[in-house]
Scaffold this motif. Sequence first.
Motif: not given
Length: 204
Positions: A19, A36, A130
Amino acid sequence: PMTINWFREDKCKDSVWLKSFSQHVLSRYGLHAPSSVPVSNEERNAYNITLILREDYVAHPRDFNGGKRHNKISNPDDLMASMPQGEQINAQSVQMAFLPFEKQLELIRNTNILIGMHGAAMTYIPFLNDNAIVIELVPKAGLVKFHFQNLSAWASKGYILWRNPNPTNEVDEFTTKVDVEEFQKLVNRAMHMLEEKWDAHREG
């Protein structure tokens, strides 16, 4: 790790190191790091589907296949025509080699359903949002390789594997015809998985 563990499923998931790497690369090109939570309701409800196409190319002067690449799709037009329709569905096919690297990253960053035959272009998985879902297509004769299943897990992406079950759909040793009905089921499954991720973020 991708080459060391290509023959088995790796239990590692949600790699902080991967990440950090993806965020660093994206930031260097002025792109938002994978998030996200979509930045708007419009993005939250949009299905941005990208089908990556492989084409022949000469990798180096000693290319034993004369530039012929394995794992190509013989019927990409049929697959694109079978994509679900709707105002919030944006489907495209692309050959990465024709895009500058920055445009490749931008395209991948905006993709939340990535589809492609097993091949090098699937290494873009870490740069997806994500929420993204990956569909990997594999020929019937292809070896069981876990490169991109593992990479999807490390990058916290959903993953679906399709392996051609019908030997008559192998056009030759380089090219596979993807069954349209099976392809539609894969896309619908990926859309459902994406909706579940959106719902989880809403509830969170």
